[in-house]
Design a protein around this motif. Structure first.
Motif, PDB file in Angstrom:
ATOM      1  N   LYS A 334       0.872  -1.187   0.000  1.00 38.98           N
ATOM      2  CA  LYS A 334       0.000   0.000   0.000  1.00 38.98           C
ATOM      3  C   LYS A 334       0.904   1.231   0.000  1.00 38.98           C
ATOM      4  N   LEU A 335       0.734   2.076  -1.018  1.00 37.18           N
ATOM      5  CA  LEU A 335       1.637   3.200  -1.241  1.00 37.18           C
ATOM      6  C   LEU A 335       0.846   4.512  -1.286  1.00 37.18           C
ATOM      7  N   LYS A 336       1.346   5.535  -0.551  1.00 39.96           N
ATOM      8  CA  LYS A 336       0.720   6.860  -0.597  1.00 39.96           C
ATOM      9  C   LYS A 336       1.570   7.795  -1.443  1.00 39.96           C
ATOM     10  N   VAL A 337       0.915   8.381  -2.455  1.00 38.63           N
ATOM     11  CA  VAL A 337       1.576   9.370  -3.304  1.00 38.63           C
ATOM     12  C   VAL A 337       1.007  10.733  -2.928  1.00 38.63           C
ATOM     13  N   LEU A 338       1.886  11.656  -2.536  1.00 37.88           N
ATOM     14  CA  LEU A 338       1.455  12.978  -2.069  1.00 37.88           C
ATOM     15  C   LEU A 338       1.980  14.074  -2.987  1.00 37.88           C
ATOM     16  N   ALA A 339       1.069  14.903  -3.513  1.00 35.32           N
ATOM     17  CA  ALA A 339       1.449  16.131  -4.216  1.00 35.32           C
ATOM     18  C   ALA A 339       1.322  17.257  -3.202  1.00 35.32           C
ATOM     19  N   LYS A 340       2.436  17.892  -2.853  1.00 35.34           N
ATOM     20  CA  LYS A 340       2.475  18.821  -1.718  1.00 35.34           C
ATOM     21  C   LYS A 340       1.750  20.136  -1.981  1.00 35.34           C
ATOM     22  N   GLY A 341       1.429  20.426  -3.247  1.00 28.12           N
ATOM     23  CA  GLY A 341       0.747  21.683  -3.541  1.00 28.12           C
ATOM     24  C   GLY A 341       1.711  22.858  -3.552  1.00 28.12           C
TER      25      GLY A 341
END
Length: 359
Positions: A334-341
């Motif tokens: 399970k992988l979380k991909v975050l676009a920080k904005g």
């Protein structure tokens, strides 16, 4: 006995030194606890100043106050030289400093200067008549109906006798004449239609509705609208100026909120050969495990939420490391991909379950 006295002196000196060291420390702590910054924001038309206070050690603590300005002429303009005006704002909160702002007053035309001098002469005559208590002599003094209306409207009769500086009264007359030109100020009008919006990458221009004394004013005829800071997320300003039969201005603010991030990813199945894992760790690009439909706004970060201990994910690059010795099989990660904005977009995280198949 002598040694005992010496010991006492040393102890006393040490105590005094300790006290001296403690005093500045306490003073500094008290000063630091009240450390803050103040920002002053002037309205576009200089009609008010807003003060905003932020404490250094408290992100949610803030104070603000809006102070209306007063205006006076510092240097009177002539047909030869520009003048200087001063706007002043006084705050009730003692943490805020009173503000002043100098503005340039355009030169007078020769006609305007002649008219001002004529008003000066009228006023001198009026003062003479008032001092003689001959209030019925206005007409005989040659003061026309407009000048009399101005004088009555501004209550200059009583002030004229007491004024030490006649130039102040001249300003009153000129100001009153402008107010008697059949123009109505929109300063007290009700304004609606200006609401918070979301960043769109282009100018946001809400259309205000202006109602004055029950009448809805017409844009382009009764007032004009100017926008500032209305593209990027933050605080935008609307300046409404009276035109035609109307004068005065109104300034309103509205929030431009950050837009939702556009990040969109989906999971894939990455394959690793068992024969290679017998010799060394295997590294896979993140693109082997996910499909990026839209990388979103801002820096990407990757976090493994759940999965085998022998599968690692690089937080910055997303590179997946499959450690040596992992047996055959299909492993779910399970992988979380975050676009920080950024300044205009919020952050957004997408959680996907990728498969690592060892064959």
């Amino acid at each position: 006995m002598r040694r005992s006295k010496m010991t006492g002196v040393v102890a006393l000196l040490l105590s005094l030194l300790l006290v001296v060291m403690l005093i500045p420390s306490a003073a500094f702590a008290e000063e630091a606890s009240e450390d803050y910054k103040v920002k002053y924001i002037w309205a576009e038309d200089n009609s008010f100043v807003e003060a905003e206070l932020y404490y250094q050690d408290c992100e949610v603590c803030e104070e603000s106050e809006e102070a209306q300005t007063t205006y006076q002429v510092k240097v009177r303009p002539t047909s030869v030289e520009e003048g200087v005006g001063i706007y002043s704002a006084r705050f009730k909160n003692t943490k805020f400093e009173n503000q002043t702002k100098e503005v340039t007053i355009e030169k007078l035309t020769e006609k305007e200067e002649e008219e001002r001098n004529r008003s000066f002469n009228y006023l001198k005559t009026l003062i003479t008549l008032v001092n003689k208590e001959d209030h019925t002599s206005y007409k005989r003094a040659g003061v026309d109906a407009l000048e009399r209306a101005i004088i009555i409207a501004q209550s200059n009769v009583g002030r004229a006798v007491k004024a030490e500086n006649i130039n102040v009264l001249i300003d009153d007359i000129l100001s009153a004449r402008n107010n008697l030109q059949q123009k109505t100020s929109i300063a007290g009008a009700k304004v609606s239609g200006i609401k918070a919006a979301e960043y769109m990458g282009k100018p946001i221009m809400p259309e205000p509705v202006i109602v004055l004394s029950g009448k809805v004013l017409k844009a382009g005829y009764d007032y004009s609208v100017q926008y500032t800071d209305n593209v990027e997320a933050g605080t935008a300003y609307v300046l409404i100026k009276g035109t035609g039969d109307y004068t005065g201005s109104i300034t309103r603010r509205f929030d431009l909120k950050k837009a939702a991030n556009t990040l969109k990813v989906s999971a894939k199945t990455a394959r690793v050969k068992r024969s290679r894992l017998k010799k060394r760790n295997q590294k896979l690009s993140i693109l082997k495990a996910i499909t990026v439909h839209d990388r979103g706004q801002g820096t990407l970060r990757f976090t493994k939420v759940k999965g085998s201990r022998k599968i690692k994910v690089n937080k910055k690059t997303g590179q997946i490391t499959v450690k040596k010795g992992l047996r055959k099989g299909t492993y779910k990660v399970k992988l979380k991909v975050l676009a920080k904005g950024n300044a205009n977009y919020k952050s957004l995280g997408e959680v996907v379950t990728v498969k690592i198949r060892v064959k």
